[in-house]
Scaffold this motif. Structure first.
Motif, short mmCIF file in Angstrom:
data_model
loop_
_atom_site.label_atom_id
_atom_site.label_comp_id
_atom_site.label_asym_id
_atom_site.label_seq_id
_atom_site.Cartn_x
_atom_site.Cartn_y
_atom_site.Cartn_z
N THR A 49 0.85 -1.18 0.00
CA THR A 49 0.00 0.00 0.00
C THR A 49 0.89 1.24 0.00
N LYS A 89 -6.17 2.40 -6.92
CA LYS A 89 -6.08 1.19 -7.75
C LYS A 89 -4.66 0.69 -7.96
N LEU A 123 -0.61 -0.33 -6.46
CA LEU A 123 0.23 -0.77 -5.35
C LEU A 123 1.69 -0.51 -5.71
N ARG A 182 -3.97 -2.98 -9.22
CA ARG A 182 -4.61 -4.00 -8.38
C ARG A 182 -5.39 -5.03 -9.18
#
Length: 50
Positions: A6, A24, A26, A40
């Motif tokens: 994250t 959306k 990472l 994602r």
């Protein structure tokens, strides 16, 4: 491929500036002045300036 993490608030701002929706994406790798990010849903890998 490694699992994405994250993004931090600063990274979210960089992603939002480059791609629009930071929720959306990472972060896979944070290098000198670059973020390697992965989507994602689709798994698309991209590099943006940090």
């Amino acid at each position: 491929m490694k699992n994405g993490k994250t993004p931090t608030l600063r990274q979210k701002k960089a992603i939002a500036w480059a791609k629009g929706d930071a929720a959306k994406w990472l972060v896979v790798k944070a290098c000198d002045g670059q973020l390697h990010i992965v989507h994602r849903d689709t798994g698309k890998v991209d590099t943006i300036p940090a």
